[in-house]
Design a protein around this motif. Structure first.
Motif, PDB file in Angstrom:
ATOM      1  N   ASN A  45      22.721 -32.194  30.033  1.00 42.99           N
ATOM      2  CA  ASN A  45      23.823 -32.567  29.144  1.00 42.99           C
ATOM      3  C   ASN A  45      24.110 -31.464  28.133  1.00 42.99           C
ATOM      4  OD1 ASN A  45      24.647 -34.257  26.374  1.00 42.99           O
ATOM      5  ND2 ASN A  45      25.657 -34.968  28.241  1.00 42.99           N
ATOM      6  N   PHE A  46      23.045 -30.834  27.630  1.00 44.96           N
ATOM      7  CA  PHE A  46      23.222 -29.721  26.694  1.00 44.96           C
ATOM      8  C   PHE A  46      23.995 -28.574  27.367  1.00 44.96           C
ATOM      9  CE2 PHE A  46      19.361 -31.004  24.009  1.00 44.96           C
ATOM     10  CZ  PHE A  46      20.167 -31.505  23.001  1.00 44.96           C
ATOM     11  N   LYS A  47      23.673 -28.315  28.630  1.00 46.11           N
ATOM     12  CA  LYS A  47      24.380 -27.261  29.376  1.00 46.11           C
ATOM     13  C   LYS A  47      25.862 -27.605  29.507  1.00 46.11           C
ATOM     14  CE  LYS A  47      20.333 -25.862  32.090  1.00 46.11           C
ATOM     15  NZ  LYS A  47      19.699 -25.880  33.417  1.00 46.11           N
ATOM     16  N   LYS A  48      26.136 -28.885  29.778  1.00 46.79           N
ATOM     17  CA  LYS A  48      27.520 -29.357  29.907  1.00 46.79           C
ATOM     18  C   LYS A  48      28.272 -29.190  28.577  1.00 46.79           C
ATOM     19  CE  LYS A  48      28.485 -33.785  29.703  1.00 46.79           C
ATOM     20  NZ  LYS A  48      29.585 -33.957  28.724  1.00 46.79           N
ATOM     21  N   LEU A  49      27.608 -29.596  27.472  1.00 40.69           N
ATOM     22  CA  LEU A  49      28.230 -29.505  26.155  1.00 40.69           C
ATOM     23  C   LEU A  49      28.477 -28.051  25.759  1.00 40.69           C
ATOM     24  CD1 LEU A  49      26.234 -32.225  24.160  1.00 40.69           C
ATOM     25  CD2 LEU A  49      28.520 -32.426  25.134  1.00 40.69           C
ATOM     26  N   ARG A  50      27.528 -27.173  26.139  1.00 43.97           N
ATOM     27  CA  ARG A  50      27.690 -25.753  25.827  1.00 43.97           C
ATOM     28  C   ARG A  50      28.918 -25.185  26.545  1.00 43.97           C
ATOM     29  NH1 ARG A  50      24.144 -21.953  23.602  1.00 43.97           N
ATOM     30  NH2 ARG A  50      22.373 -23.391  23.659  1.00 43.97           N
ATOM     31  N   LEU A 110      28.515 -15.526  17.577  1.00 47.39           N
ATOM     32  CA  LEU A 110      27.525 -16.618  17.520  1.00 47.39           C
ATOM     33  C   LEU A 110      26.298 -16.284  18.372  1.00 47.39           C
ATOM     34  CD1 LEU A 110      29.914 -19.671  17.884  1.00 47.39           C
ATOM     35  CD2 LEU A 110      28.493 -19.181  15.885  1.00 47.39           C
ATOM     36  N   ASP A 111      25.147 -16.700  17.885  1.00 48.36           N
ATOM     37  CA  ASP A 111      23.887 -16.462  18.623  1.00 48.36           C
ATOM     38  C   ASP A 111      23.808 -17.432  19.803  1.00 48.36           C
ATOM     39  OD1 ASP A 111      21.367 -15.989  19.542  1.00 48.36           O
ATOM     40  OD2 ASP A 111      20.361 -16.217  17.606  1.00 48.36           O
ATOM     41  N   GLN A 112      24.031 -16.909  20.998  1.00 46.92           N
ATOM     42  CA  GLN A 112      24.062 -17.741  22.204  1.00 46.92           C
ATOM     43  C   GLN A 112      22.657 -18.108  22.698  1.00 46.92           C
ATOM     44  OE1 GLN A 112      26.936 -18.896  23.291  1.00 46.92           O
ATOM     45  NE2 GLN A 112      28.163 -17.655  21.882  1.00 46.92           N
ATOM     46  N   THR A 113      21.626 -17.490  22.122  1.00 48.18           N
ATOM     47  CA  THR A 113      20.249 -17.758  22.584  1.00 48.18           C
ATOM     48  C   THR A 113      19.654 -19.011  21.950  1.00 48.18           C
ATOM     49  OG1 THR A 113      19.253 -16.400  20.833  1.00 48.18           O
ATOM     50  CG2 THR A 113      19.854 -15.288  22.898  1.00 48.18           C
ATOM     51  N   LEU A 114      20.304 -19.528  20.917  1.00 49.35           N
ATOM     52  CA  LEU A 114      19.787 -20.726  20.230  1.00 49.35           C
ATOM     53  C   LEU A 114      19.903 -21.952  21.133  1.00 49.35           C
ATOM     54  CD1 LEU A 114      21.420 -20.250  16.708  1.00 49.35           C
ATOM     55  CD2 LEU A 114      19.023 -19.837  17.296  1.00 49.35           C
ATOM     56  N   ASN A 115      19.011 -22.926  20.914  1.00 48.52           N
ATOM     57  CA  ASN A 115      19.193 -24.199  21.623  1.00 48.52           C
ATOM     58  C   ASN A 115      20.463 -24.865  21.102  1.00 48.52           C
ATOM     59  OD1 ASN A 115      18.658 -26.191  19.426  1.00 48.52           O
ATOM     60  ND2 ASN A 115      16.589 -25.346  19.496  1.00 48.52           N
ATOM     61  N   PHE A 116      20.964 -25.831  21.853  1.00 51.16           N
ATOM     62  CA  PHE A 116      22.316 -26.324  21.565  1.00 51.16           C
ATOM     63  C   PHE A 116      22.423 -26.956  20.175  1.00 51.16           C
ATOM     64  CE2 PHE A 116      25.915 -29.290  21.822  1.00 51.16           C
ATOM     65  CZ  PHE A 116      26.912 -28.377  22.163  1.00 51.16           C
ATOM     66  N   LEU A 120      24.983 -25.672  17.287  1.00 51.91           N
ATOM     67  CA  LEU A 120      25.963 -26.491  16.545  1.00 51.91           C
ATOM     68  C   LEU A 120      25.769 -26.348  15.040  1.00 51.91           C
ATOM     69  CD1 LEU A 120      26.435 -29.972  18.270  1.00 51.91           C
ATOM     70  CD2 LEU A 120      28.092 -28.140  18.004  1.00 51.91           C
ATOM     71  N   LEU A 121      24.511 -26.329  14.612  1.00 51.17           N
ATOM     72  CA  LEU A 121      24.212 -26.168  13.177  1.00 51.17           C
ATOM     73  C   LEU A 121      24.728 -24.826  12.681  1.00 51.17           C
ATOM     74  CD1 LEU A 121      20.555 -27.570  13.016  1.00 51.17           C
ATOM     75  CD2 LEU A 121      22.609 -28.639  12.068  1.00 51.17           C
ATOM     76  N   GLN A 122      24.614 -23.809  13.541  1.00 53.45           N
ATOM     77  CA  GLN A 122      25.117 -22.472  13.209  1.00 53.45           C
ATOM     78  C   GLN A 122      26.632 -22.517  12.980  1.00 53.45           C
ATOM     79  OE1 GLN A 122      24.787 -18.054  15.296  1.00 53.45           O
ATOM     80  NE2 GLN A 122      24.974 -19.832  16.575  1.00 53.45           N
ATOM     81  N   VAL A 123      27.329 -23.192  13.881  1.00 50.34           N
ATOM     82  CA  VAL A 123      28.791 -23.331  13.758  1.00 50.34           C
ATOM     83  C   VAL A 123      29.146 -24.100  12.488  1.00 50.34           C
ATOM     84  CG1 VAL A 123      30.862 -24.363  14.794  1.00 50.34           C
ATOM     85  CG2 VAL A 123      29.179 -23.193  16.249  1.00 50.34           C
TER      86      VAL A 123
END
Length: 387
Positions: A45-50, A110-116, A120-123
């Motif tokens: 689901n995280f992959k889908k949301l990303r 944006l840091d793409q290596t972070l977990n989802f 989101l917190l980064q955004v």
């Protein structure tokens, strides 16, 4: 009969419901499997949301760049307001543009290596940081500028509207992760309890083996003592023991006679000025037998000789000691065997005590494990019931 049929139908339904309830209970292995399945599903689901969030951010960046061009092209020269006011607006517009440029740049990097969740917190942080920094600039710039800022507000609204479902889904995922983490933690505690149970059971098993060995040793030692007591050598030694006891009694009587024939009051009077000798006499007066034992240099016998009395107290006491310590060969073996038997019996008591303590520990751990399993199965059944 209709009433009874209704009643029996109710009982049948009740049994079916109870059967379903039992069938719905998950085993620990099933719970572990469900946890693994859910973790994989959440990861998918995280992959889908990303994937879903990527075009939203890309589009927002594109729209903000268009707005940026509009802000840069603003000209206040034709405004009729005072130059001072136009100067204030222009200055704050400049800083607002700077903050907007910074936001766009940060969104592009944006840091793409972070977990989802951290992604989101980064955004969220970037938009909060922009809002905090640009709020005052926005208030002053919008005194003379409206349309361009309305367009920016609309971009932010569209972004928020597009992002809300993703945030909501992420919140659900985080709640599931926390719940699964609690399940995993409880499974770990259950596993640790099972290991502790196994360790204690092994200890108790070893104690049982040792207890059996010691019980056998006690029987052997008691039999050994019994044989000694019934042996001819022991009976001969007991006859000798009776003679020794008689001799001991004669010596004790001799000491008692000596004690009765000494005038301790007179001795105390004669030596009252000699502190050292007076103390020796006092000790013999208070406890005659103990004083003989403690009088290593026969000080009291010397005092008696000075008074014309010759009693060899040390010699009599030495004879008593020697006879008291005398043990026949069998008696000596018997003494060693009885001491050994007492030690073995004490070891057995210690083993029983250790077993009782381990039993109590095992009971507590088993109760705790049972409570953990019941709670885990109840929570897991409710959590996984629709899966």
């Amino acid at each position: 009969s209709v009433i009874f049929m209704g009643f029996f139908d109710f009982l049948k339904r009740k049994k079916i419901e109870e059967k379903v309830e039992i069938e719905q209970e998950l085993s620990l292995e099933e719970i572990k499997s469900k946890i693994s399945e859910n973790k994989n599903a959440i990861e998918d689901n995280f992959k889908k949301l990303r994937i879903e969030i990527k075009p939203i951010i890309t589009e927002t960046i594109s729209e903000l760049k268009v707005c940026l061009l509009s802000l840069r092209s603003i000209n206040l020269d034709k405004k009729r307001e005072s130059e001072q006011l136009k100067g204030i607006v222009t200055e704050n517009l400049y800083f607002y543009i700077t903050h907007l440029e910074e936001l766009i740049k940060n969104l592009e990097n944006l840091d793409q290596t972070l977990n989802f969740n951290d992604y989101l917190l980064q955004v969220d942080y970037l938009f909060d940081d922009f809002s905090r920094k640009s709020a005052k600039r926005y208030d002053k710039a919008t005194i003379l500028i409206g349309k361009e800022f309305d367009e920016i507000k609309q971009v932010f609204k569209n972004f928020s509207r597009a992002l809300n479902p993703i945030i909501a889904e992420n919140v659900k995922n985080q709640e599931k992760i926390k719940k699964l983490a609690r399940f995993i933690d409880n499974l770990k505690k259950i596993s640790e309890a099972e290991k502790s149970e196994e360790q204690i059971k092994n200890i108790v098993q070893k104690l049982d083996i040792e207890k059996t060995r010691i019980a056998s040793e006690i029987i052997q030692k008691e039999e050994e003592i019994k044989n000694m007591l019934s042996s001819r050598s022991y009976k001969n030694e007991q006859e000798e023991r009776e003679k020794i006891n008689n001799k001991l009694q004669e010596l004790e009587n001799e000491l008692e006679d000596i004690q009765n024939n000494i005038d301790f009051k007179e001795l105390a009077r004669v030596y009252h000025t000699d502190e050292k000798k007076h103390q020796v006499i006092k000790k013999y007066t208070e406890n005659f037998r103990k004083a003989i034992e403690d009088d290593r240099f026969s000080e009291f016998s010397k005092i008696l000789i000075e008074q014309g009395l010759k009693f060899d107290l040390a010699s009599i006491n030495a004879k008593i000691k020697k006879l008291s310590m005398h043990l026949g060969q069998t008696e000596e073996k018997l003494k060693i065997a009885e001491e050994k038997l007492a030690k073995i019996k004490n070891d057995l008591i210690e083993i029983e005590t250790a077993k009782n303590e381990d039993g109590k520990r095992l009971e507590k751990i088993s109760e705790k494990k049972s409570d953990l399993i019941i709670a885990l199965k109840f929570d897991a059944k409710n959590f996984f019931k629709n899966q």
